[in-house]
Design a protein around this motif. Sequence first.
Motif, PDB file in Angstrom:
ATOM      1  N   THR A  36       8.824   5.143   7.311  1.00  0.00           N
ATOM      2  CA  THR A  36       9.373   4.280   8.350  1.00  0.00           C
ATOM      3  C   THR A  36       9.553   2.863   7.811  1.00  0.00           C
ATOM      4  OG1 THR A  36       7.169   3.710   9.179  1.00  0.00           O
ATOM      5  CG2 THR A  36       8.224   5.686  10.089  1.00  0.00           C
ATOM      6  N   ASP A  37      10.282   2.052   8.582  1.00  0.00           N
ATOM      7  CA  ASP A  37      10.475   0.660   8.166  1.00  0.00           C
ATOM      8  C   ASP A  37       9.146  -0.078   8.111  1.00  0.00           C
ATOM      9  OD1 ASP A  37      13.083   1.347   8.145  1.00  0.00           O
ATOM     10  OD2 ASP A  37      13.697   0.120   9.867  1.00  0.00           O
ATOM     11  N   THR A  38       8.256   0.227   9.045  1.00  0.00           N
ATOM     12  CA  THR A  38       6.939  -0.421   9.040  1.00  0.00           C
ATOM     13  C   THR A  38       6.151  -0.058   7.783  1.00  0.00           C
ATOM     14  OG1 THR A  38       6.916  -0.324  11.459  1.00  0.00           O
ATOM     15  CG2 THR A  38       4.818  -0.718  10.348  1.00  0.00           C
ATOM     16  N   GLN A  39       6.199   1.219   7.395  1.00  0.00           N
ATOM     17  CA  GLN A  39       5.490   1.648   6.193  1.00  0.00           C
ATOM     18  C   GLN A  39       6.080   1.007   4.941  1.00  0.00           C
ATOM     19  OE1 GLN A  39       5.883   5.893   6.554  1.00  0.00           O
ATOM     20  NE2 GLN A  39       3.973   6.117   7.730  1.00  0.00           N
ATOM     21  N   LEU A  40       7.416   0.899   4.881  1.00  0.00           N
ATOM     22  CA  LEU A  40       8.047   0.231   3.734  1.00  0.00           C
ATOM     23  C   LEU A  40       7.661  -1.241   3.683  1.00  0.00           C
ATOM     24  CD1 LEU A  40      11.607   1.847   3.901  1.00  0.00           C
ATOM     25  CD2 LEU A  40       9.881   2.263   2.154  1.00  0.00           C
ATOM     26  N   SER A  41       7.577  -1.895   4.843  1.00  0.00           N
ATOM     27  CA  SER A  41       7.189  -3.308   4.868  1.00  0.00           C
ATOM     28  C   SER A  41       5.743  -3.493   4.431  1.00  0.00           C
ATOM     29  CB  SER A  41       7.387  -3.875   6.277  1.00  0.00           C
ATOM     30  OG  SER A  41       8.742  -3.769   6.678  1.00  0.00           O
ATOM     31  N   GLU A  42       4.871  -2.570   4.876  1.00  0.00           N
ATOM     32  CA  GLU A  42       3.466  -2.660   4.453  1.00  0.00           C
ATOM     33  C   GLU A  42       3.335  -2.471   2.943  1.00  0.00           C
ATOM     34  OE1 GLU A  42       1.560   0.318   6.750  1.00  0.00           O
ATOM     35  OE2 GLU A  42       1.480  -0.892   8.600  1.00  0.00           O
ATOM     36  N   PHE A  43       4.146  -1.576   2.378  1.00  0.00           N
ATOM     37  CA  PHE A  43       4.092  -1.383   0.932  1.00  0.00           C
ATOM     38  C   PHE A  43       4.581  -2.640   0.202  1.00  0.00           C
ATOM     39  CE2 PHE A  43       5.918   0.489  -3.054  1.00  0.00           C
ATOM     40  CZ  PHE A  43       4.692   0.798  -3.623  1.00  0.00           C
ATOM     41  N   ALA A  44       5.597  -3.314   0.756  1.00  0.00           N
ATOM     42  CA  ALA A  44       6.066  -4.564   0.148  1.00  0.00           C
ATOM     43  C   ALA A  44       4.965  -5.623   0.182  1.00  0.00           C
ATOM     44  CB  ALA A  44       7.315  -5.053   0.878  1.00  0.00           C
ATOM     45  N   GLN A  45       4.192  -5.684   1.277  1.00  0.00           N
ATOM     46  CA  GLN A  45       3.078  -6.628   1.350  1.00  0.00           C
ATOM     47  C   GLN A  45       2.003  -6.284   0.318  1.00  0.00           C
ATOM     48  OE1 GLN A  45       2.922  -9.355   3.301  1.00  0.00           O
ATOM     49  NE2 GLN A  45       4.986  -8.916   4.076  1.00  0.00           N
ATOM     50  N   THR A  46       1.788  -4.979   0.056  1.00  0.00           N
ATOM     51  CA  THR A  46       0.807  -4.565  -0.959  1.00  0.00           C
ATOM     52  C   THR A  46       1.234  -5.049  -2.343  1.00  0.00           C
ATOM     53  OG1 THR A  46       0.298  -2.604   0.356  1.00  0.00           O
ATOM     54  CG2 THR A  46      -0.388  -2.584  -1.948  1.00  0.00           C
TER      55      THR A  46
END
Length: 531
Positions: A36-46
């Motif tokens: 999901t977009d939320t999961q992709l954003s969390e990975f970018a924050q990681t």
Amino acid sequence: MSGSDWLLRDAMREARREGLTYGLRHIAFNPAQFMTDTQLSEFAQTICREFEADPEHITFVIHQKDGSTHGHLLLPEWQQDHILDSRFSWIRLEKLARLEEIRLGHALVAGRHDRPIVKALEQEGRNREAEQIKALIPATAQEKPRAAYIAQARRMAERQGTYLPALKKLICALWAQSDGLKSFRAALAEHDLLMREGDRSETRPGAHIIEDRKGTLIGSFTRLTKVRMAEFRTLLAQEKLQTAPQIKPVLPPGRIPVRGMKDSLKKAAPAPAGRRAHRTMSLDEISQRACIVKRIKEKEAILTRQAPESSLLPLNRTHSLTQWTYELTKYQKQLRRYRKRYSTAKKEWQKAQASWWRRLSGISWRRKQVMEEKFLQLLDMIRYVVQALLHITGLRAVPPEPLRTILTPQDKPALERFIKEYDDEFTAMAQPAKLSLWLNQRFDRMVRVRDERIRRWDKAHQPEKEQAGREITQLRALLRTRPGMPEHRELVQQLTHLLPAEIFRPPELKAEPKQEMTRKDTPQQWKPPSM
């Protein structure tokens, strides 16, 4: 999702002002399974946390291409007061990808840097994730995943209307169906492809590339087909031998070939006068001698048989001790780290216990709970490193069980019994001086046990070898005797358990057919029986 064109231009201006070569770092990630977009954003924050980048100054874009959703993360190289960290960036990015796959339950993808990733995770104490990634490591370095082409080459080919992934699959299929370079070149020509020597033949001799008729580079032959360079050079040499014209030797006039000369000399040379004529053997005698020779070879194989471990190289003490010590170093570091945590928790509890105010306020009780938790973790770590020691030195068949994340007081008695049972091994792992002594004793025991196994094997097979030696002597004596002689018949009777009886059975005389008497053949007139 965040950032803008203005932010990217501002990052480039800051990089020029600071005299940097690069202004932006582009990281693209395309998951094989849906995120999901939320999961992709969390990975970018990681990724930002890993490389110490400010999340407020990033540009993050999510878009779809060919039905696949993926993300593009752009980080400024100048982070207001420092340059963006770039040490071991490929390895660290692969580590983040593996951890994200484990977190989301996706299928793990093997990479080229799985071994250093496992080492880094073990140093961080994330042994469960390290064990899962360790299963991806291939047995040999040649089996590591390798990119057939770089991303830049793929984008250049796409701009020219060429789809590299499909061509890579086609080339791999053509190579699998070919029996050599000649047939492979013909198969490439059928699909408007060409293989030729690379342009950098001075720096990379022997390297060949594959391209289409327009001159668009597809990739290197060795990268596309996963063939090693040494093997490819052998294939090139074989191809040159196949295509080279056959040159027949020309003899000078008046000379005859050596073979003809030898034949003529053989025909002209008279037979030696003192040579004894060979005795002609029958077919039965030839089959008998072949059977005897076969039995002799079988018995000689028994004589030359050795214990399975006798053919192995002798154990090298220096190499074994060095290898064991190297593999145990990381476990000793983990044990010291857990011991330090327990020691710190114990001191905090003792300090709180000395203050009556902390005892009344409950701080002392909470510190005691933390100390008991750290003690259980230390006991489990001792169990883990002792099992690792036994596995590395060959006393345990399976690797150590991973560290448990949840421990209860009910686990304490079993852990204490384990440590009491393996007190010598725990003492060796806790003290480096005693570890060296323990490893030397373990090596001596291995050598003694190996020698004892070889000695027992030789002792168990000695009667069989002695019997085989006696039978070989009898069989060779049988070969020296002629059939029909008394000593030959005597040896055959002694070796009836070795030789098939039907081969050495003397031919029986053929019995003539028994003739029945009929009425016409009787000399007297036939009379019916009296009633």
